[in-house]
Design an enzyme around this catalytic site. Structure first.
Site, mmCIF file in Angstrom:
data_model
loop_
_atom_site.group_PDB
_atom_site.id
_atom_site.type_symbol
_atom_site.label_atom_id
_atom_site.label_comp_id
_atom_site.label_asym_id
_atom_site.label_seq_id
_atom_site.Cartn_x
_atom_site.Cartn_y
_atom_site.Cartn_z
ATOM 1 N N CYS A 50 3.970 16.679 -89.723
ATOM 2 C CA CYS A 50 3.228 16.128 -88.585
ATOM 3 C C CYS A 50 2.806 14.721 -88.965
ATOM 4 O O CYS A 50 2.330 14.500 -90.083
ATOM 5 C CB CYS A 50 2.000 16.993 -88.294
ATOM 6 S SG CYS A 50 0.997 16.344 -86.935
ATOM 7 N N HIS A 97 5.221 22.340 -81.099
ATOM 8 C CA HIS A 97 4.358 21.527 -81.971
ATOM 9 C C HIS A 97 3.548 20.523 -81.141
ATOM 10 O O HIS A 97 2.327 20.403 -81.320
ATOM 11 C CB HIS A 97 5.232 20.808 -83.012
ATOM 12 C CG HIS A 97 4.481 19.894 -83.921
ATOM 13 N ND1 HIS A 97 4.388 20.115 -85.283
ATOM 14 C CD2 HIS A 97 3.787 18.739 -83.692
ATOM 15 C CE1 HIS A 97 3.667 19.150 -85.826
ATOM 16 N NE2 HIS A 97 3.301 18.293 -84.881
ATOM 17 N N GLU A 98 4.227 19.833 -80.234
ATOM 18 C CA GLU A 98 3.538 18.795 -79.447
ATOM 19 C C GLU A 98 2.562 19.412 -78.444
ATOM 20 O O GLU A 98 1.481 18.869 -78.218
ATOM 21 C CB GLU A 98 4.549 17.884 -78.734
ATOM 22 C CG GLU A 98 5.526 17.137 -79.650
ATOM 23 C CD GLU A 98 4.865 16.403 -80.811
ATOM 24 O OE1 GLU A 98 3.700 16.001 -80.685
ATOM 25 O OE2 GLU A 98 5.522 16.258 -81.860
ATOM 26 N N HIS A 107 -0.648 20.153 -80.034
ATOM 27 C CA HIS A 107 -1.540 18.983 -80.132
ATOM 28 C C HIS A 107 -2.408 18.855 -78.882
ATOM 29 O O HIS A 107 -3.571 18.461 -78.976
ATOM 30 C CB HIS A 107 -0.723 17.690 -80.287
ATOM 31 C CG HIS A 107 -0.328 17.381 -81.705
ATOM 32 N ND1 HIS A 107 -1.251 17.167 -82.702
ATOM 33 C CD2 HIS A 107 0.883 17.226 -82.286
ATOM 34 C CE1 HIS A 107 -0.615 16.897 -83.839
ATOM 35 N NE2 HIS A 107 0.690 16.935 -83.617
HETATM 36 NI NI NI Z 1 2.179 16.541 -85.007
#
Ligand code: NI
Length: 178
Positions: A99, A141-142, A145
């Site tokens: 990341c 993953h995004e 966030h």
């Molecule tokens: Ni990330």
């Protein structure tokens, strides 16, 4: 403009992002341009708006050849606004994931292999589709966030987390039990 990528510990990385309610604005297009420029400059394969300090539900991803993930197949440059996903089935895969907000480190993260996603483009048109493998991983993953979640919260074990390139080398010599 290339923006500073916030690092783990910053409160904006822990805050759920707000949905976009007005599309096709100058500010939104500028945010997207900044995200792509920052992602490319840092060699990332994806970036979420909170990582540059903007707590809105906007993610970008895409690359042709990644030096961070040399074995990954290319993904077209994509913008997704207010994105959601649902797993298509229970199948999950482990991968040494990094990341940009945790620079220089990698950890083994288990994610769904096949997902269905939905969202909007910058003009407010609906987007949806099915994606698989690394493409599905980047999206998950995004979207994490946008919920204020970093990938290290999904580590199976701290044993499988460490500095590049040491941990990647260590994991190469490991036989993993699924
Ligand atoms: Ni990330």
């Amino acid at each position: 403009m290339i923006k500073k990528v916030l690092r783990m510990g910053h409160p904006k990385l822990q805050t759920p992002a707000q949905p976009i309610t007005t599309f096709d604005t100058e500010q939104l297009h500028q945010l997207i341009a900044d995200l792509f420029e920052t992602m490319k400059a840092t060699g990332g394969v994806g970036l979420a708006a909170p990582q540059i300090g903007v707590c809105l539900q906007v993610i970008v991803f895409g690359f042709t050849k990644s030096t961070r993930y040399p074995d990954a197949k290319p993904i077209p440059d994509t913008v997704l606004i207010n994105p959601r996903y649902t797993p298509i089935n229970d199948e999950q895969v482990d991968y040494m994931e990094g990341c940009l907000s945790i620079p220089g480190m990698r950890g083994l993260v288990r994610r769904y292999r096949n997902i269905h996603y939905e969202g909007f483009d910058p003009y407010g048109n609906r987007l949806e589709g099915d994606v698989h493998d690394f493409h599905a991983r980047v999206l998950q993953h995004e979207i994490d966030h946008l919920n204020g979640t970093l990938n290290i919260e999904r580590l199976a074990s701290l044993k499988y987390f460490g500095f590049e390139p040491e941990i990647i080398e260590t994991m190469r010599n490991c036989v993993l039990q699924p």
